[in-house]
Design an enzyme around this catalytic site. Structure first.
Site, short mmCIF file in Angstrom:
data_model
loop_
_atom_site.label_atom_id
_atom_site.label_comp_id
_atom_site.label_asym_id
_atom_site.label_seq_id
_atom_site.Cartn_x
_atom_site.Cartn_y
_atom_site.Cartn_z
N ASN A 150 14.48 -80.02 -38.00
CA ASN A 150 15.00 -81.13 -38.79
C ASN A 150 16.53 -81.03 -38.86
OD1 ASN A 150 15.03 -83.20 -41.16
ND2 ASN A 150 16.06 -81.40 -42.02
N GLU A 151 17.19 -82.13 -38.67
CA GLU A 151 18.66 -82.19 -38.77
C GLU A 151 19.29 -80.94 -38.16
OE1 GLU A 151 20.13 -83.46 -42.63
OE2 GLU A 151 19.16 -85.40 -42.40
N GLN B 99 12.35 -89.83 -51.24
CA GLN B 99 11.14 -89.06 -51.04
C GLN B 99 10.07 -89.55 -52.01
OE1 GLN B 99 11.75 -84.81 -50.90
NE2 GLN B 99 13.52 -84.99 -49.56
N GLU C 161 9.36 -83.10 -49.83
CA GLU C 161 10.01 -81.83 -49.49
C GLU C 161 9.93 -80.86 -50.67
OE1 GLU C 161 14.07 -82.39 -48.18
OE2 GLU C 161 14.31 -80.28 -47.66
N GLU D 250 13.74 -90.21 -42.34
CA GLU D 250 14.41 -90.14 -43.64
C GLU D 250 15.24 -91.39 -43.82
OE1 GLU D 250 16.35 -86.49 -44.83
OE2 GLU D 250 14.89 -85.28 -43.72
N TYR E 190 20.85 -92.78 -44.68
CA TYR E 190 20.72 -93.04 -46.12
C TYR E 190 21.68 -94.14 -46.54
CZ TYR E 190 17.81 -88.93 -46.79
OH TYR E 190 16.76 -88.03 -46.75
#
Ligand code: AHR
Length: 493
Positions: free
Chosen positions: A173-174, A345, A26, A296, A240
């Site tokens: 995204n999100e 990432q 990103e 992610e 996460y």
């Protein structure tokens, strides 16, 4: 501690999509700028502006797919600002990540050149949150249209004659959060509208990915599958591993056994998440046409002291290596539904493969797991039956050992994780379905320190070693003495 693991070499459960070993880069902190892109005039050796040391390191991972440009950045990225002569590209503020100036020097052409150099598939995430339908439509036209059209002509003026082949495209995204704070009912309608204009030009076929749930938001999955399931090829999931909570996440290198344990336990939660989201998907898509795209995942700690909090720069230890191993085993088990996963990432951000400091670069323990496990890419996952003791901490318990096996090109690979920081595991591997006693070779990543990691002063402090902790090899099995805190991969040929 003892474990018996039965590997059924004659019972494949499905193919492990190589895209499970995917990546995510990103415009965040020093991931793209400094970490990947230094520019053609940099003193750091580079190829078309991309630093050679990072490129060479990443090539060894056989990266199958790379997601870009975000993340939260994607929903405020306007792609037209990032094409054409670099010196005249618009400068913008990266409001999400540190409020720094984004000069747009790394744009569509640079990203697709990076993918060509890595030999991987591009996965582009479009802007639904703050971009228009027209902008999204034109981006796909710019990249993939072969012929006479306003966007294809502009691409040619910008130096690229032939279109690129683009398969994976994310429609936002999100969008439940940084991508527009939408309700699932609203996003599902928006998704249907935007994806209509994500066209297949010529022979190019787009695999459309809808924004999926934040962790355990099962209502989001239900709504998306019900309202828009037939318009998508993939549905994402973000989760996460945070050892503490979002306010107090814990440090990357300074932690105690309770935090180690919590990290392992929370990594294993990925299994429940996939199981429950997949059960909902099964209701609407029993043929499993729609892939789950875990685009992610990874650890998220407090940033390193003295670094910009918006840059999400964290060190990476043996703990992260085990987190990676556990996640891969979960993805393998769910290979019937999980088509892709992208670690967050690739460079200098969150659970990175590579860290850089000026011209210096180091490989993290997570990098080594990606490298050791690449043998599982596109292999047939084998059924594994586990009977193992638990690792207990206070009132909680998790399995001490995690094992996964796959078969490709006549070889069987067995990966093993021992998550206990103090106890070795005597693992009895029972092999079913082999026609002869195998030849075994192995590598291991381990240390006596929970927080073992590589630094710019000691970049090779933690690296895989040859492993000979196995005995009694026969057609029926072998015994493995797995040290505490270790990730091993055995090759049986
Ligand atoms: O990976 C960092 C951020 O985490 C991404 O930009 C966003 O999608 C997620 O919240």
């Amino acid at each position: 501690m003892k474990a018996t693991e039965t590997i059924n070499a004659d019972l494949p459960i499905g193919t492990i999509s190589r895209h499970i070993y995917g990546h995510f880069a990103e415009h965040l902190g020093r991931c793209i700028y400094e970490g990947i892109w230094v520019g053609e005039d940099s003193a750091i050796p580079n190829t078309q502006g991309i630093r050679n040391d990072v490129l060479e390191a990443l090539k060894k991972l056989d990266i199958p797919v790379l997601r870009w440009p975000g993340g939260c950045f994607a929903d405020e990225y306007h792609w037209k600002d990032g094409v054409g002569p670099r010196e005249s590209r618009k400068r913008m503020v990266n409001t999400h990540w540190g409020g720094v100036v984004e000069n747009n020097h790394f744009g569509t052409h640079e990203f697709l050149a990076l993918c060509e150099l890595l030999g991987c598939e591009p996965y582009i995430c479009g802007n639904l949150g703050s971009g228009t339908v027209q902008e999204m439509q034109e981006w796909v036209e710019y990249m993939t249209f072969d012929g006479e059209s306003p966007m294809a002509n502009w691409r040619k003026e910008n130096g690229r004659d032939k279109p690129w082949r683009l398969k994976y495209f994310g429609v936002g995204n999100e969008n439940w959060g940084c991508g527009g704070s939408m309700r699932p009912e609203y996003y599902a309608d928006e998704y249907r509208r935007y994806q209509t204009y994500v066209r297949n030009y010529g022979g190019n076929r787009i695999y459309k990915i809808a924004c999926g749930s934040n962790t355990a938001d099962y209502h989001w999955t239900e709504t998306l599958m019900k309202q828009a399931g037939s318009h998508m090829d993939g549905l994402s999931l973000h989760y996460y591993t945070v050892p503490g909570n979002w306010e107090n996440k814990g440090a990357a290198t300074e932690f105690n056994e309770a935090e180690w344990f919590a990290t392992m336990r929370k990594s294993l939660y990925m299994d429940e998440l996939i199981t429950r989201h997949a059960a909902i998907m099964d209701r609407y898509d029993p043929e499993k046409r729609v892939g789950m795209i875990v685009d992610e995942w990874g650890t998220w700690y407090r940033v390193e002291e003295g670094t910009n909090p918006g840059f999400l720069y964290q060190q990476n230890t043996l703990r992260d290596a085990l987190v990676a191993g556990l996640h891969f085993h979960i993805f393998h088990r769910h290979c019937d539904r999980v088509h892709m996963a992208n670690i967050a990432q690739t460079v200098n951000v969150l659970q990175a493969m590579v860290l850089t400091e000026g011209a210096k670069m180091l490989l993290t323990p997570t990098y080594h797991v990606f490298e050791m496990f690449k043998v599982h890419q596109d292999a047939e996952a084998l059924a594994v039956h586990t009977d193992a003791d638990s690792y207990r901490n206070g009132n909680e318990a998790i399995p001490q050992v995690s094992v996964s096996a796959s078969r490709r090109d006549g070889k069987t690979h067995i990966s093993l994780c021992n998550v206990h920081p103090g106890e070795a595991a005597q693992v009895s591997l029972r092999l079913r379905g082999l026609s002869a006693a195998p030849k075994v070779s192995a590598r291991i990543l381990t240390s006596g320190e929970m927080n073992a990691h590589n630094t710019f002063e000691r970049p090779d402090a933690l690296a895989p070693q040859a492993f000979d902790g196995f005995a009694n090899v026969s057609q029926e099995g072998l015994a493995v003495q797995l040290p505490p805190m270790s990730v091993a991969v055995l090759e049986l040929s």
